[in-house]
Design a protein around this motif. Structure first.
Motif, mmCIF file in Angstrom:
data_model
loop_
_atom_site.group_PDB
_atom_site.id
_atom_site.type_symbol
_atom_site.label_atom_id
_atom_site.label_comp_id
_atom_site.label_asym_id
_atom_site.label_seq_id
_atom_site.Cartn_x
_atom_site.Cartn_y
_atom_site.Cartn_z
ATOM 1 N N ASP A 66 30.754 -57.992 -129.623
ATOM 2 C CA ASP A 66 29.751 -58.703 -128.819
ATOM 3 C C ASP A 66 28.579 -57.821 -128.419
ATOM 4 O OD1 ASP A 66 31.277 -60.955 -129.019
ATOM 5 O OD2 ASP A 66 32.211 -60.741 -127.046
ATOM 6 N N ASP A 67 28.837 -56.469 -128.333
ATOM 7 C CA ASP A 67 27.766 -55.571 -127.922
ATOM 8 C C ASP A 67 27.073 -54.886 -129.106
ATOM 9 O OD1 ASP A 67 29.897 -54.080 -128.712
ATOM 10 O OD2 ASP A 67 29.863 -52.691 -126.998
ATOM 11 N N ALA A 68 27.345 -55.363 -130.329
ATOM 12 C CA ALA A 68 26.703 -54.803 -131.519
ATOM 13 C C ALA A 68 25.213 -55.165 -131.530
ATOM 14 C CB ALA A 68 27.387 -55.327 -132.777
ATOM 15 N N ARG A 121 24.835 -58.807 -135.658
ATOM 16 C CA ARG A 121 25.521 -60.042 -135.244
ATOM 17 C C ARG A 121 24.901 -61.258 -135.923
ATOM 18 N NH1 ARG A 121 24.363 -60.759 -129.935
ATOM 19 N NH2 ARG A 121 23.176 -58.817 -129.677
ATOM 20 N N GLU A 150 18.387 -64.195 -126.496
ATOM 21 C CA GLU A 150 17.772 -62.964 -126.997
ATOM 22 C C GLU A 150 16.489 -63.238 -127.791
ATOM 23 O OE1 GLU A 150 20.823 -59.987 -128.377
ATOM 24 O OE2 GLU A 150 22.140 -61.742 -128.244
#
Length: 670
Positions: free
Chosen positions: A56-58, A63, A100
């Motif tokens: 999830d933090d890539a 992603r 984002e």
């Protein structure tokens, strides 16, 4: 098989030791695009096994890449496990787009939803998704543009808009680039569209070439689909013996590969249909039982519906009428539940056949009434949608014309205000001249003359800009419509039965996108200017050249009869092809495709319909190899051009029209 079993089946595949662990995500995606895959199920499994599966933090880019790829392949199947993966990927992309500001994520999310709608045979919902993408076309990557055209072609296939489907499939093929798997999928779709158009020879040619390339790559799904398409063409052309052989090949290819169960089930259902046609009901029942079992395993309702209706027809043929009616009724309920309207009508028709076979003409009549009611409803909805589409198109074009009119009016108003101010200055100067020296008067008069000259040039420039394309200096599309309106007025003013003739040619530069991609947009502009100059130099003074689209030109040729079109088309093709055009990095030789027709056509002077026919001829010229012209001539009187445009191939086969092919100049290899 129930939903829980489908998830367990997918999980078992993901955990299989045969998966290539240790691969990186970008390597796997490049491989899938370049070499294909055995099945969508295997493609998803390979993606989920990559060593750098993003957390999830890539980074956003990783992603996005991962979820777009998962969604693309998962959305190709209806089985619940794959459907859930597709929707999860779609939701992840939607969240990235919202939280984002990832605009490319929003495009891929719409592409996944459109692909899933097409898997469900919901063409209207797919069209809505694709329209959203069209509104932001300038933002698309080359891969997204290729997918857009491919999915558009599938949408048009479901809507039976076959000429438009072929146009989009050709664009998808052209945009595939080094992605060979995408090219083969587009060509398989092109083969399907051609078989529905009745061009069985072309379908078989395309499918053979696709099969050979897919076999070399190991792209199993494309190999199986190419064989199914060849079998479909042989069935339509009456060669059921060849169809039987190809269906056997498909079964041998797909047996044991659960990821290709849908293709295997389709082949088995087609075998059941084959033996039904041969009246071997026992063998047909055996194959339809296999198809029911396969469809149940993958939990695909549409595939199950076809298997059930074949089983019902087989049972009815063996005298088991009640059991046959039950199977057909269940198939009808399935297609109604999933909203597959065209397939639903086909199932009802099979129920009619079963009742007729049993001598139950009352129930056969009732089922037939349901078929007619549904067909009328579909026709009504299609007509209403066509009217709405036309109204929206007219409203959009009217808004654009109003914007252009207001802009031109504002500019003219500014010029008028400038002229008024200049006149006030002139009178003030004249008054002052009574008390000032003569030299002052002379200076003001000089300034006045210069300002008036500038004003005259501005007015002339405005007139020029309103009628001409700023790049090529030929007429723009707006003025082209004005010229066509002038022809309509000339038709109204002439004596009855003797309308003036007008040749119409639509010309499109072949592979123009490659010029922009390989040499840059300034080179593309130079090519457009050179082609426009060659056209104007070749045509007569009374002829008009209109820039109709990006690389498309409309030629209006007053007094030109249909018999003169092929000779002019030959001269145009040769003029465009020579000499080569000098670009900064190399010289290039152009070719073009042309669709041509002449008004009046079979007594009709409906210019909009005739331009549509010329456009269809243009795209048939491109579909049959480019560098050629197709000239349409009427062989019967009192034809309706709008009706001909709905099925140009059928009109040609019926002898209503003739199409003369004019080949362009041959090109040396390389």
């Amino acid at each position: 098989m129930n939903r829980r079993s489908s998830f367990l089946l997918l999980a078992a595949l993901f955990c299989s030791p045969s998966l290539a662990h240790g691969e990186r995500l970008d390597t796997v995606i490049d491989s899938l695009l370049a070499r294909g895959y055995s099945s969508p199920l295997a493609a998803v499994a390979r993606l989920q096994a990559v060593e750098d599966s993003p957390a999830d933090d890539a980074p956003l880019a990783q992603r996005h890449l991962y979820q777009a790829a998962i969604g693309r392949y998962a959305a190709q199947e209806r089985r619940p496990a794959m459907a859930a993966l597709a929707q999860q990927a779609s939701a992840a992309l939607e969240k990235m787009a919202r939280d984002e500001q990832c605009r490319a994520c929003a495009v891929d999310q719409h592409l996944i939803q459109a692909r899933w709608a097409l898997t469900q045979r919901d063409a209207d919902r797919a069209q809505a998704m694709l329209d959203r993408i069209d509104s932001r076309r300038e933002e698309l990557s080359s891969l997204q543009r290729q997918q857009l055209h491919y999915l558009r072609a599938r949408q048009y296939q479901l809507q039976s808009r076959l000429d438009m489907g072929i146009r989009e499939a050709l664009l998808a093929d052209e945009l595939s680039g080094r992605h060979e798997a995408d090219r083969l999928m587009a060509q398989n779709l092109l083969a399907v569209l051609n078989v529905y158009l009745g061009d069985y020879r072309r379908t078989i040619e395309i499918s053979k070439a696709t099969h050979a390339r897919a076999a070399r790559l190991g792209f199993t799904q494309a190999v199986a689909e190419a064989k199914l398409n060849m079998g479909f063409a042989h069935l339509r052309s009456g060669r059921r013996d060849l169809q039987l052989q190809l269906l056997g090949d498909v079964l041998a290819l797909t047996r044991g590969d659960d990821g290709l169960a849908i293709i295997q089930s389709t082949a088995v259902s087609n075998l059941a249909d084959y033996w039904l046609n041969q009246r071997d009901y026992r063998r047909a029942l055996d194959y339809s039982e296999q198809a029911v079992e396969l469809a149940g395993r993958i939990d695909d309702p549409l595939t199950l519906a076809y298997a059930l209706v074949n089983r019902g027809a087989s049972k009815a043929g063996l005298g088991q009428i009640e059991a046959g009616v039950a199977d057909a009724t269940e198939a009808i309920a399935l297609t109604e539940r999933i909203g597959a309207r065209t397939d639903h009508i086909g199932m009802l028709q099979e129920l009619v056949n079963i009742h007729e076979h049993a001598g139950d003409y009352r129930n056969a009549f009732l089922a037939l009434r349901r078929v007619e009611t549904l067909q009328q409803e579909i026709t009504r909805q299609a007509r209403e949608k066509a009217v709405l589409d036309l109204q929206e198109k007219y409203a959009s074009e009217s808004r654009q014309r109003e914007i252009e009119r207001l802009a031109a009016a504002n500019r003219l108003k500014e010029a008028e205000l400038a002229a008024q101010a200049l006149r006030r200055q002139l009178w003030a100067a004249f008054s002052l001249a009574l008390v000032l020296l003569a030299v002052v008067l002379v200076q003001w008069l000089r300034r006045s003359r210069r300002a008036n000259l500038r004003l005259s040039r501005d007015v002339a420039d405005l007139a020029e800009q309103s009628t001409h394309d700023p790049l090529t200096r030929v007429f723009n599309r707006r003025h082209g419509h004005a010229l066509l309106a002038g022809y309509a007025r000339a038709v109204d003013a002439c004596a009855p039965g003797a309308p003036p003739s007008l040749g119409l040619m639509l010309l499109d530069i072949d592979f123009f996108k490659q010029v922009n991609d390989n040499h840059g947009h300034p080179a593309g502009d130079k090519v457009l200017v050179e082609v426009a100059q060659r056209l104007r130099a070749l045509l007569r003074e009374q002829d008009s050249v209109v820039r109709w689209g990006g690389e498309e030109f409309l030629l209006l040729l007053p007094g030109l009869q249909a018999t003169a079109l092929p000779a002019l088309a030959d001269r145009l093709l040769r003029t465009i092809g020579a000499p080569a055009i000098a670009l900064p990095d190399k010289d290039i030789t152009l070719t073009a495709s042309i669709g041509a027709i002449s008004a009046p056509f079979a007594g009709s002077t409906d210019i909009d319909a005739l331009i549509q026919l010329a456009d269809l001829a243009l795209y048939r010229a491109k579909a049959s190899g480019r560098n050629r012209a197709l000239c349409i001539a009427a062989r019967q009187e009192a034809l309706d051009p709008a009706a001909l445009a709905r099925d140009l191939a059928a009109a040609q086969q019926a002898g209503q029209i003739g199409m003369t092919v004019v080949p362009g100049p041959s090109r040396n290899a390389g």
